[in-house]
Write a protein that holds these residues in place. Sequence first.
Motif, PDB file in Angstrom:
ATOM      1  N   LYS A  65     -58.663 -10.784  70.928  1.00  0.00           N
ATOM      2  CA  LYS A  65     -59.154  -9.608  70.230  1.00  0.00           C
ATOM      3  C   LYS A  65     -60.481  -9.178  70.838  1.00  0.00           C
ATOM      4  O   LYS A  65     -61.252 -10.018  71.322  1.00  0.00           O
ATOM      5  CB  LYS A  65     -59.364  -9.924  68.744  1.00  0.00           C
ATOM      6  N   PRO A  66     -60.791  -7.908  70.814  1.00  0.00           N
ATOM      7  CA  PRO A  66     -62.127  -7.476  71.248  1.00  0.00           C
ATOM      8  C   PRO A  66     -63.187  -8.187  70.412  1.00  0.00           C
ATOM      9  O   PRO A  66     -63.044  -8.281  69.184  1.00  0.00           O
ATOM     10  CB  PRO A  66     -62.112  -5.975  70.979  1.00  0.00           C
ATOM     11  N   PRO A  67     -64.224  -8.709  71.021  1.00  0.00           N
ATOM     12  CA  PRO A  67     -65.257  -9.441  70.270  1.00  0.00           C
ATOM     13  C   PRO A  67     -65.838  -8.649  69.098  1.00  0.00           C
ATOM     14  O   PRO A  67     -66.194  -9.235  68.067  1.00  0.00           O
ATOM     15  CB  PRO A  67     -66.323  -9.726  71.330  1.00  0.00           C
ATOM     16  N   THR A  68     -65.895  -7.362  69.236  1.00  0.00           N
ATOM     17  CA  THR A  68     -66.469  -6.547  68.167  1.00  0.00           C
ATOM     18  C   THR A  68     -65.597  -6.508  66.914  1.00  0.00           C
ATOM     19  O   THR A  68     -66.072  -6.139  65.839  1.00  0.00           O
ATOM     20  CB  THR A  68     -66.705  -5.104  68.658  1.00  0.00           C
ATOM     21  N   SER A  69     -64.324  -6.859  67.056  1.00  0.00           N
ATOM     22  CA  SER A  69     -63.416  -6.830  65.905  1.00  0.00           C
ATOM     23  C   SER A  69     -63.203  -8.211  65.284  1.00  0.00           C
ATOM     24  O   SER A  69     -62.444  -8.356  64.327  1.00  0.00           O
ATOM     25  CB  SER A  69     -62.067  -6.234  66.310  1.00  0.00           C
ATOM     26  N   VAL A  70     -63.859  -9.236  65.831  1.00  0.00           N
ATOM     27  CA  VAL A  70     -63.715 -10.595  65.312  1.00  0.00           C
ATOM     28  C   VAL A  70     -64.499 -10.745  64.012  1.00  0.00           C
ATOM     29  O   VAL A  70     -65.664 -10.330  63.915  1.00  0.00           O
ATOM     30  CB  VAL A  70     -64.203 -11.630  66.348  1.00  0.00           C
ATOM     31  N   LYS A  71     -63.845 -11.334  63.005  1.00  0.00           N
ATOM     32  CA  LYS A  71     -64.470 -11.564  61.705  1.00  0.00           C
ATOM     33  C   LYS A  71     -64.474 -13.059  61.393  1.00  0.00           C
ATOM     34  O   LYS A  71     -63.697 -13.828  61.967  1.00  0.00           O
ATOM     35  CB  LYS A  71     -63.713 -10.817  60.594  1.00  0.00           C
ATOM     36  N   VAL A  72     -65.316 -13.453  60.472  1.00  0.00           N
ATOM     37  CA  VAL A  72     -65.383 -14.857  60.103  1.00  0.00           C
ATOM     38  C   VAL A  72     -64.048 -15.340  59.541  1.00  0.00           C
ATOM     39  O   VAL A  72     -63.658 -16.503  59.707  1.00  0.00           O
ATOM     40  CB  VAL A  72     -66.527 -15.109  59.088  1.00  0.00           C
ATOM     41  N   ASP A  73     -63.309 -14.445  58.885  1.00  0.00           N
ATOM     42  CA  ASP A  73     -62.017 -14.830  58.318  1.00  0.00           C
ATOM     43  C   ASP A  73     -60.990 -15.202  59.391  1.00  0.00           C
ATOM     44  O   ASP A  73     -59.969 -15.816  59.074  1.00  0.00           O
ATOM     45  CB  ASP A  73     -61.459 -13.703  57.440  1.00  0.00           C
TER      46      ASP A  73
END
Length: 236
Positions: A65-73
Amino acid sequence: MHIYKYKKRIMKPIMSLIDSFSHNKMWSDIFLFALLFSTYNNVAVQSFCVADLKGAQTPEGFLCKPPTSVKVDDFILSGLKPPTTPPSSNSSKITLTPAFVQQIPGLNGLGFAVARLDMDVGGVVPLHSHPDASEMLIIVRGTVTAGFIAADNSVFVKRLRSGDVMVLPQGLLHFQLNSGNGKALVHLAFSSSNPSTQLLDVALFGSNLNSDLITKTTILDLSEVKKLKTVFGGSG
């Protein structure tokens, strides 16, 4: 970007460094050993590669995934709890709750995963194998008989109780059976973030492998094969 591209990009300078060590075998061996267990792990170059589950899956894993779209979940699963559907509701009397890359995208490329196995009295995980992963059983509650068959047909079977741990090597046929008088709970660990499973009975009788071929390659007669194909939903 795919995790393979990160590996390819990092390997060029690493190989140049190896060449510089080639005159000294001891240092070369030490470097290669460290390389295998650190730098060339599935998480090369960047800190993580969270799976893009909407993208294609390859032998190297999912695309990142693009790093900007990575979430803690992406790194959390809150669902490794007792199943809402009891194990007694199916013929095997078991329920497997996975925590694989599909449930925790942050596992992508890390090379491990876990699962929860609930077993009712008499519950059984029939003979199967994981072609791409070794497995570890951790008995949390109850009594479970587990075992595997080695490549030379040696059999390793043990009755396990709460607190016992057993390792099942990659690719070997193995099974688990609740051999106690009550329910059993087992935690599983795998050396793959997305372990595949091949059930022996399903492979033979749940596929479209021709029944005549099965009779010729086993000791079963045609009527038995047809009956088992009906049970497992196979054809041919």
